[in-house]
Scaffold this active site. Structure first.
Site, PDB file in Angstrom:
ATOM      1  N   ASP A 182       0.856  -1.196   0.000  1.00 17.43           N
ATOM      2  CA  ASP A 182       0.000   0.000   0.000  1.00 17.43           C
ATOM      3  C   ASP A 182       0.888   1.241   0.000  1.00 17.43           C
ATOM      4  O   ASP A 182       1.940   1.265   0.646  1.00 17.43           O
ATOM      5  CB  ASP A 182      -0.869   0.051   1.262  1.00 17.43           C
ATOM      6  CG  ASP A 182      -2.216  -0.628   1.073  1.00 17.43           C
ATOM      7  OD1 ASP A 182      -2.450  -1.185  -0.012  1.00 17.43           O
ATOM      8  OD2 ASP A 182      -3.012  -0.624   2.023  1.00 17.43           O
ATOM      9  N   ASP A 226      -4.457   2.181  -4.750  1.00 23.12           N
ATOM     10  CA  ASP A 226      -3.024   2.199  -4.439  1.00 23.12           C
ATOM     11  C   ASP A 226      -2.576   0.859  -3.860  1.00 23.12           C
ATOM     12  O   ASP A 226      -1.539   0.789  -3.191  1.00 23.12           O
ATOM     13  CB  ASP A 226      -2.721   3.317  -3.440  1.00 23.12           C
ATOM     14  CG  ASP A 226      -3.392   3.087  -2.091  1.00 23.12           C
ATOM     15  OD1 ASP A 226      -4.564   2.677  -2.092  1.00 23.12           O
ATOM     16  OD2 ASP A 226      -2.756   3.320  -1.051  1.00 23.12           O
TER      17      ASP A 226
END
Length: 308
Positions: A182, A226
């Site tokens: 992430d 993301d």
């Protein structure tokens, strides 16, 4: 009237039939648009059909009798020989994708079936390979499983490949690793710098993943927003963590400004690792949950870190 038997021999003798079969066999070898070859147990080419002239560096005068490691770049020779060895040692047909270069320097993917050849006593003395070019088919498939922004594969492709990679790792007795990634506080980044700049950050992460995981068999994905994932085999957990650390350090070294990401003030990543040992029977959901928990720990350890 006496019975008369025609004294002339049959129109096609057994020898004629053998010659005809031999002509058919060689015609098939010479004209089939597939690669057909045999190797001995040391990796030396003992037979190859004419279609091999499509390959880069093919020299008919030196191809037969040469070793696979003399004919192909090492990383390609290793994959070819590994599948031959598996077919010979396990005495079974092996079906795998293999890659080779054509004369025009383009890399092509072949679906190859390799199987052992047995002598009269049932001993394996060689292997035979039959390979079909599936490059165009794979290209069409890749278009449907590729993330347009980063060029990485998407979640759908991760789901497709997971089972295959688990079987491959088990066969090779290697550790299968799922790595989840992430971008730290990415929503805040988009809010502050805008989505076009956010897209550049996602591309930078994808580039870092490709640089760290560039071995045959390494797979990188953008699975949404993301969120990224990698699926790869390694010798042990420390080797996997070192690869994850390279990705983290690569992005940190870019020093992309992110004032909302304290304390660094730059774009950073959190990464979580999970593993499947060769003898383990974990499902995709189970290993994903383990990797997600490791990612959660990385976030709560201050971000910009790798956890397992």
């Amino acid at each position: 009237m006496p019975d008369r038997t025609d004294p002339r021999p049959p129109a096609r003798t057994e020898l004629d039939q053998l010659r005809a079969s031999d002509r058919i066999f060689h015609a098939l070898l010479d004209n089939a648009p597939i690669l057909i070859s045999t190797k001995d147990l040391q990796g030396n080419i003992t037979m190859a059909n004419r279609h091999f002239d499509i390959l880069d560096g093919y020299d008919p005068a030196h191809f037969i009798g040469a070793n696979v490691f003399e004919l192909f770049p090492r990383e390609i020779a290793e994959q070819l020989w590994r599948n031959d060895r598996t077919a010979a040692l396990e005495r079974r047909a092996v079906q795998e994708e293999e890659t080779v270069y054509h004369r025009d320097k383009t890399l092509h993917t072949y679906m190859t079936v390799k199987f052992p050849l047995l002598d009269d006593d049932g001993r394996v003395y060689a292997t035979c390979a039959v390979s079909t070019d599936i490059t165009d088919t794979k290209a069409a498939q890749i278009d449907s499983v590729t993330d347009e922004l980063t060029g990485l594969k998407n979640r759908r492709y991760l789901n497709i490949r997971f089972g295959e990679e688990q079987k491959r790792a088990r066969r090779d007795q290697r550790l299968l690793t799922l790595l989840l990634i992430d971008v730290d506080r990415f929503k805040e980044y988009n809010d502050s710098y805008g989505h076009p700049q956010g897209d550049q950050v996602l591309k930078a992460v994808a580039d870092a993943m490709r640089r760290a995981l560039n071995r045959p068999g390494d797979l990188c994905f953008r699975i949404g927003g993301d969120e990224f994932a990698c699926l790869f085999a390694s010798n042990n957990a420390d080797e996997s963590q070192a690869l994850a650390e390279r990705i983290r350090a690569d992005v940190a070294a870019c020093r992309i400004p992110h004032q909302g990401n304290a304390p660094s003030g730059h774009v950073t990543l959190s990464l979580g690792l999970a593993f499947i040992a060769p003898d383990a029977a974990l499902s995709q959901e189970q290993i994903y949950e383990q990797a997600d928990q490791a990612l959660y720990r990385a976030k709560h350890q201050g971000r910009n870190t790798v956890s397992r």
